[in-house]
Design a protein around this motif. Sequence first.
Motif, PDB file in Angstrom:
ATOM      1  N   THR A 128       0.836  -1.206   0.000  1.00  0.00           N
ATOM      2  CA  THR A 128       0.000   0.000   0.000  1.00  0.00           C
ATOM      3  C   THR A 128       0.867   1.251   0.000  1.00  0.00           C
ATOM      4  OG1 THR A 128      -1.388  -1.266   1.506  1.00  0.00           O
ATOM      5  CG2 THR A 128      -2.059   1.004   1.073  1.00  0.00           C
ATOM      6  N   VAL A 129       1.914   1.226   0.831  1.00  0.00           N
ATOM      7  CA  VAL A 129       2.817   2.381   0.899  1.00  0.00           C
ATOM      8  C   VAL A 129       3.487   2.609  -0.450  1.00  0.00           C
ATOM      9  CG1 VAL A 129       4.944   3.243   1.940  1.00  0.00           C
ATOM     10  CG2 VAL A 129       3.230   2.174   3.380  1.00  0.00           C
ATOM     11  N   ALA A 138       1.092   4.165  -2.839  1.00  0.00           N
ATOM     12  CA  ALA A 138       0.873   5.577  -2.524  1.00  0.00           C
ATOM     13  C   ALA A 138       2.052   6.421  -2.997  1.00  0.00           C
ATOM     14  CB  ALA A 138       0.678   5.753  -1.009  1.00  0.00           C
ATOM     15  N   LEU A 139       3.278   5.928  -2.776  1.00  0.00           N
ATOM     16  CA  LEU A 139       4.465   6.671  -3.188  1.00  0.00           C
ATOM     17  C   LEU A 139       4.515   6.809  -4.708  1.00  0.00           C
ATOM     18  CD1 LEU A 139       7.197   5.210  -0.815  1.00  0.00           C
ATOM     19  CD2 LEU A 139       6.315   7.528  -0.798  1.00  0.00           C
ATOM     20  N   ARG A 140       4.181   5.726  -5.414  1.00  0.00           N
ATOM     21  CA  ARG A 140       4.177   5.792  -6.881  1.00  0.00           C
ATOM     22  C   ARG A 140       3.176   6.820  -7.361  1.00  0.00           C
ATOM     23  NH1 ARG A 140       6.226   2.769 -10.429  1.00  0.00           N
ATOM     24  NH2 ARG A 140       7.808   1.274  -9.780  1.00  0.00           N
ATOM     25  N   ALA A 180      12.132   4.092  -4.283  1.00  0.00           N
ATOM     26  CA  ALA A 180      13.090   3.279  -3.512  1.00  0.00           C
ATOM     27  C   ALA A 180      13.716   4.106  -2.396  1.00  0.00           C
ATOM     28  CB  ALA A 180      14.166   2.730  -4.448  1.00  0.00           C
ATOM     29  N   ARG A 181      14.093   5.359  -2.714  1.00  0.00           N
ATOM     30  CA  ARG A 181      14.710   6.222  -1.697  1.00  0.00           C
ATOM     31  C   ARG A 181      13.724   6.505  -0.571  1.00  0.00           C
ATOM     32  NH1 ARG A 181      17.054   9.277  -5.857  1.00  0.00           N
ATOM     33  NH2 ARG A 181      15.368  10.794  -5.653  1.00  0.00           N
ATOM     34  N   SER A 182      12.468   6.772  -0.942  1.00  0.00           N
ATOM     35  CA  SER A 182      11.467   7.073   0.091  1.00  0.00           C
ATOM     36  C   SER A 182      11.237   5.869   0.989  1.00  0.00           C
ATOM     37  CB  SER A 182      10.134   7.485  -0.538  1.00  0.00           C
ATOM     38  OG  SER A 182      10.342   8.491  -1.481  1.00  0.00           O
ATOM     39  N   LEU A 183      11.184   4.679   0.383  1.00  0.00           N
ATOM     40  CA  LEU A 183      10.993   3.466   1.183  1.00  0.00           C
ATOM     41  C   LEU A 183      12.161   3.268   2.148  1.00  0.00           C
ATOM     42  CD1 LEU A 183       9.593   0.702  -1.148  1.00  0.00           C
ATOM     43  CD2 LEU A 183       8.515   1.714   0.845  1.00  0.00           C
ATOM     44  N   ALA A 184      13.386   3.503   1.637  1.00  0.00           N
ATOM     45  CA  ALA A 184      14.567   3.342   2.490  1.00  0.00           C
ATOM     46  C   ALA A 184      14.499   4.321   3.656  1.00  0.00           C
ATOM     47  CB  ALA A 184      15.831   3.556   1.667  1.00  0.00           C
ATOM     48  N   PHE A 185      14.074   5.559   3.364  1.00  0.00           N
ATOM     49  CA  PHE A 185      13.952   6.567   4.418  1.00  0.00           C
ATOM     50  C   PHE A 185      12.953   6.111   5.476  1.00  0.00           C
ATOM     51  CE2 PHE A 185      13.861  10.509   6.530  1.00  0.00           C
ATOM     52  CZ  PHE A 185      12.542  10.886   6.713  1.00  0.00           C
ATOM     53  N   LEU A 186      11.793   5.615   5.033  1.00  0.00           N
ATOM     54  CA  LEU A 186      10.781   5.159   5.988  1.00  0.00           C
ATOM     55  C   LEU A 186      11.301   3.999   6.832  1.00  0.00           C
ATOM     56  CD1 LEU A 186       7.522   5.352   3.851  1.00  0.00           C
ATOM     57  CD2 LEU A 186       8.114   6.746   5.830  1.00  0.00           C
ATOM     58  N   ARG A 187      12.050   3.116   6.193  1.00  0.00           N
ATOM     59  CA  ARG A 187      12.597   1.984   6.951  1.00  0.00           C
ATOM     60  C   ARG A 187      13.546   2.487   8.043  1.00  0.00           C
ATOM     61  NH1 ARG A 187      17.021  -0.297   7.518  1.00  0.00           N
ATOM     62  NH2 ARG A 187      17.942   0.892   5.828  1.00  0.00           N
ATOM     63  N   ARG A 188      14.374   3.469   7.686  1.00  0.00           N
ATOM     64  CA  ARG A 188      15.313   3.994   8.674  1.00  0.00           C
ATOM     65  C   ARG A 188      14.565   4.648   9.833  1.00  0.00           C
ATOM     66  NH1 ARG A 188      18.158   5.559   4.035  1.00  0.00           N
ATOM     67  NH2 ARG A 188      17.489   7.738   4.187  1.00  0.00           N
ATOM     68  N   ARG A 189      13.475   5.324   9.539  1.00  0.00           N
ATOM     69  CA  ARG A 189      12.687   5.970  10.592  1.00  0.00           C
ATOM     70  C   ARG A 189      12.077   4.932  11.512  1.00  0.00           C
ATOM     71  NH1 ARG A 189      14.008  10.978  11.616  1.00  0.00           N
ATOM     72  NH2 ARG A 189      15.725  10.688  10.172  1.00  0.00           N
TER      73      ARG A 189
END
Lengths: 332, 313
Positions: free
Chosen positions: B18-19, B22-24, B42-51
Amino acid sequence: MARVVMVTGVARELAGRVLRQLAQDPEITRVIGVDLLPPTGPIGRAEFIRADIRSPLVARMLDQAEVDTVVHMGVIATSRDAGGRVVQKDINVLGTMQLLASCQRASSVRRLVVKSTAGVYGSSPRDPAVFTEEMSAKVVPRSGFARDSMEVEGYVRGLSRRRPDISVTTLRMANVIGPSIRTVLTDYFALPVLPVPFGYDGRLQFLHEDDAVHSMVRAVRTDLDGAVNVAGDGVVATSQAVAMARRPCLPVIRSASGLTRWSMRQLGLAALPADHLDFLAYGRVVDTTRMRHELGFEPAYSSLRAFRSFLQAGRDGDRHAGDSPYRVEGAP
Amino acid sequence: MTQVPQPDHGDLERIVMTVVRALRGAGAAAGLSGPELDNAVARSLAFLRRRVTGDFEVDAYGFDEDFTQSLVFPLLRVLYRHWFRVEVRGIENLPRAGAALVVANHSGTIALDSLMTQVAIHDEHPDHRHLRMLGADLVFATPVVGLLARKTGSTLAATTDAERLLTSGELVGVWPEGFKGVGKGFKDRYRLQRFGRGGFVAAALRTQAPIVPCSIVGAEETYPMLGNASAVARVLGLPYFPITPTFPWLGPLGAIPLPSKWYIEFGTPIPTDDHPPAAADDPAVVFELTDHVRERIQHTLYELLRNRGSVFL
């Protein structure tokens, strides 16, 4: 040079370990531990004397043993451990007053090392980003352990004035954390849901329990006068700590802090001190230059690693079961 | 073993998908496509994972570089490049490394000019330096705003923090007009208000850091302040309550700034090492230096205004 050392508060984890380490030092002739209850671990060649530091008999003990170094670790951080806030304040403040009065009268005492807390700097939005030892709190802590420590530091300064020949080191420790120790913060991170202040993210500094013990032992061996901040390198943000703990969090509006604490108590969960949400919101960072250059102490664990060691021990099941944290507090 | 409830993998997969969708969608709406869109997602997903795993670093002041670079700057850049079309001059006046104190004029009802300056320095400086900004107490006492301020590198406008930053060789930005600057009426535009007590100059003197005057043109016209509802401001505990052609009449739409064209010019650095550090305690030196800085900024402002054609183009 320390020859006869007396340590107060040895029934508790950190003081017991300090006692044990001092006992291993061949240059110290005699190591005496004092508390109402005996220490839980082995203490090697150290002696344990059951005594209440609130009683004037301590003065006699100092004279008889010719104690030259007093290590005061008898200030209790959690009201739970003391048996309620009233008793905690009694032990912390009156106990310290009595101990210092005894030190003043004992001519053999030459050195005093006091375990204090970085909590004396308080936590507020107006704080400088980093506190050095000359600074004082912008918002003075009003209650609890931090307040007691402020009073203790005040009495210690009084002793310094009346007995300038005694060198006094006050160690202001950041929040101690680690695999074994149990504190307000470790109880907080054990909650099923973590209340966090909404819209704020404090900077938290930690000190690993091993480093806390080593810094006290180091202080005994030096002749430093004055306050020294002791903390691990680096800072952990509250949001970071909550994420690492892998617990759901519940944002709470700061003005509802009283309501949150009341609900926690009603639900039978660990009671949080009044300033806890403020601490999580603003945090507190202390400067450790004096610790490195004058005390000559380097912590082995950074704030992040210290916090991780606590989380790891919890996951590995290495933490003592002890009392369940989900128990209603005694007196507020 | 401690039991930590784990969502079963089916749930986790659904949440992640879902995320991603939404990002796409957001990326496509922003005009990205193909490999560019994939990279952004990909960058946004990596950022969310780090958070979510707490895998980021925060410094003693609360500065979170990951957050600033991954989340805040991309959003601010939309304003920087397309709305205000900021033109930066004199970036070579900022040192490649080491401390400097950037002093600028403040305007625009809300502190957009400080955010744009931060992006300007990061994007235009060859070493992509981060500007550490000094903000008023009120900022840090406010929820959300205070949090964002610290995360993007700001700290209290207090001598202790300023000196500490300068001593560690940071680039520090200060807007000495403060609320008097941001909250001034449109008729006083580009006229510098009083420059405070000169604490920032004292900090620069004590740390021997050069002072770089900075003039910002374009911010005054973003929210032309025609009046101040001071009674409302008092009730809300704000330093002022702005009345502009669009606010509060158009409600939240009034929060959209007018698209003026901005110019940010950094002037020649003013050295402080021709005075000894103790000069920071000499009021005469501090006032003289403060006036000098103020004059330089005002002078450059008038030049920029003279050469400016239209406000919006």
